[in-house]
Motif scaffolding. Sequence first.
Motif, PDB file in Angstrom:
ATOM      1  N   ALA A   8      63.129  33.193 -22.878  1.00  0.00           N
ATOM      2  CA  ALA A   8      63.577  33.348 -24.262  1.00  0.00           C
ATOM      3  C   ALA A   8      64.616  34.455 -24.384  1.00  0.00           C
ATOM      4  O   ALA A   8      65.636  34.307 -25.076  1.00  0.00           O
ATOM      5  CB  ALA A   8      62.381  33.635 -25.166  1.00  0.00           C
ATOM      6  N   LEU A   9      64.385  35.553 -23.675  1.00  0.00           N
ATOM      7  CA  LEU A   9      65.309  36.683 -23.751  1.00  0.00           C
ATOM      8  C   LEU A   9      66.688  36.343 -23.199  1.00  0.00           C
ATOM      9  O   LEU A   9      67.698  36.904 -23.637  1.00  0.00           O
ATOM     10  CB  LEU A   9      64.732  37.889 -23.009  1.00  0.00           C
ATOM     11  N   GLU A  10      66.743  35.414 -22.258  1.00  0.00           N
ATOM     12  CA  GLU A  10      68.045  34.986 -21.732  1.00  0.00           C
ATOM     13  C   GLU A  10      68.930  34.442 -22.842  1.00  0.00           C
ATOM     14  O   GLU A  10      70.154  34.574 -22.796  1.00  0.00           O
ATOM     15  CB  GLU A  10      67.845  33.924 -20.652  1.00  0.00           C
ATOM     16  N   GLY A  11      68.298  33.856 -23.863  1.00  0.00           N
ATOM     17  CA  GLY A  11      69.051  33.292 -24.980  1.00  0.00           C
ATOM     18  C   GLY A  11      69.710  34.335 -25.859  1.00  0.00           C
ATOM     19  O   GLY A  11      70.599  34.003 -26.654  1.00  0.00           O
ATOM     20  N   ILE A  12      69.279  35.587 -25.744  1.00  0.00           N
ATOM     21  CA  ILE A  12      69.929  36.658 -26.497  1.00  0.00           C
ATOM     22  C   ILE A  12      70.531  37.704 -25.552  1.00  0.00           C
ATOM     23  O   ILE A  12      70.719  38.855 -25.917  1.00  0.00           O
ATOM     24  CB  ILE A  12      68.957  37.320 -27.516  1.00  0.00           C
ATOM     25  N   ASP A  13      70.794  37.255 -24.321  1.00  0.00           N
ATOM     26  CA  ASP A  13      71.467  38.090 -23.310  1.00  0.00           C
ATOM     27  C   ASP A  13      70.708  39.366 -22.984  1.00  0.00           C
ATOM     28  O   ASP A  13      71.302  40.438 -22.812  1.00  0.00           O
ATOM     29  CB  ASP A  13      72.896  38.435 -23.755  1.00  0.00           C
ATOM     30  N   LYS A  14      69.384  39.246 -22.888  1.00  0.00           N
ATOM     31  CA  LYS A  14      68.550  40.379 -22.503  1.00  0.00           C
ATOM     32  C   LYS A  14      67.788  40.030 -21.229  1.00  0.00           C
ATOM     33  O   LYS A  14      67.266  38.921 -21.095  1.00  0.00           O
ATOM     34  CB  LYS A  14      67.549  40.732 -23.611  1.00  0.00           C
ATOM     35  N   THR A  15      67.759  40.971 -20.286  1.00  0.00           N
ATOM     36  CA  THR A  15      66.989  40.789 -19.057  1.00  0.00           C
ATOM     37  C   THR A  15      65.989  41.929 -18.914  1.00  0.00           C
ATOM     38  O   THR A  15      66.152  42.999 -19.509  1.00  0.00           O
ATOM     39  CB  THR A  15      67.913  40.769 -17.822  1.00  0.00           C
ATOM     40  N   LEU A  16      64.954  41.679 -18.129  1.00  0.00           N
ATOM     41  CA  LEU A  16      63.915  42.681 -17.912  1.00  0.00           C
ATOM     42  C   LEU A  16      63.928  43.163 -16.475  1.00  0.00           C
ATOM     43  O   LEU A  16      64.027  42.361 -15.543  1.00  0.00           O
ATOM     44  CB  LEU A  16      62.526  42.092 -18.219  1.00  0.00           C
ATOM     45  N   ASN A  17      63.811  44.478 -16.296  1.00  0.00           N
ATOM     46  CA  ASN A  17      63.606  45.001 -14.948  1.00  0.00           C
ATOM     47  C   ASN A  17      62.102  45.020 -14.645  1.00  0.00           C
ATOM     48  O   ASN A  17      61.279  44.658 -15.493  1.00  0.00           O
ATOM     49  CB  ASN A  17      64.246  46.389 -14.793  1.00  0.00           C
ATOM     50  N   GLU A  18      61.749  45.441 -13.437  1.00  0.00           N
ATOM     51  CA  GLU A  18      60.335  45.387 -13.033  1.00  0.00           C
ATOM     52  C   GLU A  18      59.440  46.261 -13.924  1.00  0.00           C
ATOM     53  O   GLU A  18      58.317  45.887 -14.253  1.00  0.00           O
ATOM     54  CB  GLU A  18      60.201  45.817 -11.567  1.00  0.00           C
ATOM     55  N   LYS A  19      59.950  47.426 -14.298  1.00  0.00           N
ATOM     56  CA  LYS A  19      59.164  48.303 -15.165  1.00  0.00           C
ATOM     57  C   LYS A  19      58.904  47.653 -16.515  1.00  0.00           C
ATOM     58  O   LYS A  19      57.786  47.695 -17.039  1.00  0.00           O
ATOM     59  CB  LYS A  19      59.891  49.642 -15.364  1.00  0.00           C
ATOM     60  N   GLN A  20      59.921  47.042 -17.091  1.00  0.00           N
ATOM     61  CA  GLN A  20      59.768  46.400 -18.391  1.00  0.00           C
ATOM     62  C   GLN A  20      58.825  45.207 -18.327  1.00  0.00           C
ATOM     63  O   GLN A  20      58.045  44.979 -19.259  1.00  0.00           O
ATOM     64  CB  GLN A  20      61.139  45.977 -18.921  1.00  0.00           C
ATOM     65  N   ILE A  21      58.885  44.457 -17.224  1.00  0.00           N
ATOM     66  CA  ILE A  21      57.956  43.334 -17.043  1.00  0.00           C
ATOM     67  C   ILE A  21      56.521  43.833 -17.058  1.00  0.00           C
ATOM     68  O   ILE A  21      55.653  43.274 -17.743  1.00  0.00           O
ATOM     69  CB  ILE A  21      58.262  42.585 -15.730  1.00  0.00           C
ATOM     70  N   LYS A  22      56.261  44.904 -16.321  1.00  0.00           N
ATOM     71  CA  LYS A  22      54.898  45.460 -16.282  1.00  0.00           C
ATOM     72  C   LYS A  22      54.489  45.996 -17.659  1.00  0.00           C
ATOM     73  O   LYS A  22      53.335  45.847 -18.086  1.00  0.00           O
ATOM     74  CB  LYS A  22      54.792  46.565 -15.242  1.00  0.00           C
ATOM     75  N   ALA A  79      50.310  46.346 -35.093  1.00  0.00           N
ATOM     76  CA  ALA A  79      50.056  46.357 -33.650  1.00  0.00           C
ATOM     77  C   ALA A  79      51.275  46.816 -32.851  1.00  0.00           C
ATOM     78  O   ALA A  79      51.303  46.688 -31.631  1.00  0.00           O
ATOM     79  CB  ALA A  79      49.620  44.968 -33.187  1.00  0.00           C
ATOM     80  N   GLY A  80      52.290  47.339 -33.563  1.00  0.00           N
ATOM     81  CA  GLY A  80      53.451  47.909 -32.877  1.00  0.00           C
ATOM     82  C   GLY A  80      54.689  47.049 -32.876  1.00  0.00           C
ATOM     83  O   GLY A  80      55.613  47.277 -32.090  1.00  0.00           O
ATOM     84  N   PHE A  81      54.736  46.062 -33.788  1.00  0.00           N
ATOM     85  CA  PHE A  81      55.886  45.166 -33.853  1.00  0.00           C
ATOM     86  C   PHE A  81      56.736  45.464 -35.079  1.00  0.00           C
ATOM     87  O   PHE A  81      56.188  45.555 -36.180  1.00  0.00           O
ATOM     88  CB  PHE A  81      55.429  43.701 -33.895  1.00  0.00           C
ATOM     89  N   PRO A  82      58.042  45.612 -34.908  1.00  0.00           N
ATOM     90  CA  PRO A  82      58.849  45.416 -33.699  1.00  0.00           C
ATOM     91  C   PRO A  82      59.035  46.658 -32.839  1.00  0.00           C
ATOM     92  O   PRO A  82      59.686  46.590 -31.800  1.00  0.00           O
ATOM     93  CB  PRO A  82      60.202  44.994 -34.267  1.00  0.00           C
ATOM     94  N   GLY A  83      58.498  47.808 -33.255  1.00  0.00           N
ATOM     95  CA  GLY A  83      58.860  49.089 -32.651  1.00  0.00           C
ATOM     96  C   GLY A  83      58.669  49.191 -31.152  1.00  0.00           C
ATOM     97  O   GLY A  83      59.577  49.623 -30.426  1.00  0.00           O
ATOM     98  N   ILE A  84      57.487  48.817 -30.649  1.00  0.00           N
ATOM     99  CA  ILE A  84      57.237  49.008 -29.224  1.00  0.00           C
ATOM    100  C   ILE A  84      58.090  48.081 -28.356  1.00  0.00           C
ATOM    101  O   ILE A  84      58.663  48.540 -27.350  1.00  0.00           O
ATOM    102  CB  ILE A  84      55.735  48.887 -28.913  1.00  0.00           C
ATOM    103  N   PRO A  85      58.228  46.789 -28.667  1.00  0.00           N
ATOM    104  CA  PRO A  85      59.164  45.984 -27.882  1.00  0.00           C
ATOM    105  C   PRO A  85      60.586  46.550 -27.889  1.00  0.00           C
ATOM    106  O   PRO A  85      61.284  46.496 -26.862  1.00  0.00           O
ATOM    107  CB  PRO A  85      59.096  44.604 -28.555  1.00  0.00           C
ATOM    108  N   LEU A  86      61.024  47.103 -29.017  1.00  0.00           N
ATOM    109  CA  LEU A  86      62.360  47.708 -29.067  1.00  0.00           C
ATOM    110  C   LEU A  86      62.449  48.893 -28.110  1.00  0.00           C
ATOM    111  O   LEU A  86      63.449  49.072 -27.411  1.00  0.00           O
ATOM    112  CB  LEU A  86      62.694  48.158 -30.481  1.00  0.00           C
ATOM    113  N   LYS A  87      61.404  49.703 -28.073  1.00  0.00           N
ATOM    114  CA  LYS A  87      61.391  50.868 -27.195  1.00  0.00           C
ATOM    115  C   LYS A  87      61.369  50.454 -25.729  1.00  0.00           C
ATOM    116  O   LYS A  87      61.995  51.103 -24.874  1.00  0.00           O
ATOM    117  CB  LYS A  87      60.179  51.742 -27.526  1.00  0.00           C
ATOM    118  N   ILE A  88      60.648  49.381 -25.408  1.00  0.00           N
ATOM    119  CA  ILE A  88      60.629  48.879 -24.032  1.00  0.00           C
ATOM    120  C   ILE A  88      62.026  48.416 -23.624  1.00  0.00           C
ATOM    121  O   ILE A  88      62.505  48.724 -22.531  1.00  0.00           O
ATOM    122  CB  ILE A  88      59.618  47.723 -23.883  1.00  0.00           C
TER     123      ILE A  88
END
Length: 235
Positions: A8-22, A79-88
């Motif tokens: 899904a993130l590929e559709g908005i040009d965002k990728t995750l590194n290993e730390k973000q995945i965890k 539950a931390g939305f959207p703040g925590i995903p933004l911080k990640i």
Amino acid sequence: MIKTLINALEGIDKTLNEKQIKQFQDYYSLLIEWNEKMNLTAITEPKEVAIKHFFDSATFLKYVKVKKGAKIIDVGTGAGFPGIPLKILQPDIELTLLDSLNKRLNFLNEVCNVLDIKAEIIHKRAEDGGRQVDLREKFDIATSRAVANMNTLCEYLMPYVKVGGNMVAMKGRNGKDELTSAKGAIAKLGGRINFCNEFALPTGDERTIIVLDKVKPCPKTYPRQSAKIKNNPLQ
């Protein structure tokens, strides 16, 4: 869950590194674990959490330009939305999470500790924080997701935004109609409409993101007490 989020993130040009995945994996695990003890979310299926919570929060970064080190407050964060995903996704932001329910803040503290992210967590009602000197008009962005109708939400959020900053409302399918009804409230609170975009999540769920510019200080009379805000919304 992670594969769904990555796609899904590929559709908005965002990728995750290993730390973000965890971090997202750990966030999901904590959300499910704590949800058994308290009501955090009705959405618990992994792919639905990936899209309707994590990706939905991430769409903020597609539509809003967030400068490096921006001070962002997530009001009524739940539950931390959207703040925590933004911080990640953008670790350099200075994040504040504000909520009125202490049990949710205990969860958020645990999330921040496990994910090793820094955020200021405040136990306060939105209208009380908006009158507090160290919070009033101190943020580049104030945001909220699915908290209140737009004219009410403006009175909760705009007092936190510094002149030159933005209020960002993450709404559902009726966001555009709510914005039309809130034009008077926006003007009274020192705001001006920047843009309103409607879009759909990969699940087909309709969303609206509304961005307001803060062009002048909020009058000192706002925000009002909670009962007045709810019973007599600004028109």
